[in-house]
Design an enzyme around this catalytic site. Sequence first.
Site: not given
Length: 183
Positions: A151-153
């Site tokens: 999970g990240s961006r």
Amino acid sequence: VVVAVMAGLATAFVAWFFRNPARVIPQDTHLVVAPGDGKVIAIEEEFEPRYLKERALRVTIFLNVFNVHINRIPCDGIIEDVQYQPGAFLVASRPDATLRNEQNALMIRTVEGLKVLCVQVAGLIARRIVCWASARDQAVRGERFGLIRFGSRMDTFLPIGTRLRVAVGDKVKGGETILGELQ
């Protein structure tokens, strides 16, 4: 038996999470592709103070735990610099995560001399950024350069005047979806 089943499920999830699918990379030299899979959650024109030190268009892609987390080079050129910045682990979809979260930035200069900045941003659960690229490497659009775990961006800063081909809410595929055309 329950422990074996749980261990098997956990192993299957981790193997699925780190999948690395082949992608069809668009070939026009002026195209910028998504550096990661996910959903476009923001497109803003803003001053980027750390690396570009100028106004740019920021396209933010949020990668949830179900997205492919392999990161890809957004455009052709030369990687001028790679900079890691330690930081917090705020929820990656928060606007202040851009400056406060742990991250790794790739500064790419195109053959035409334009600057494209690609930033891996860790999230609340993602505590490990991996980057295989180095300064002076040839940047090849769609090539794998790293990953962010769980999970990240991805923030991609494009030159003002880039013709965008995505909108907030669009789902994108790393290396395949065209973010914009450099002018």
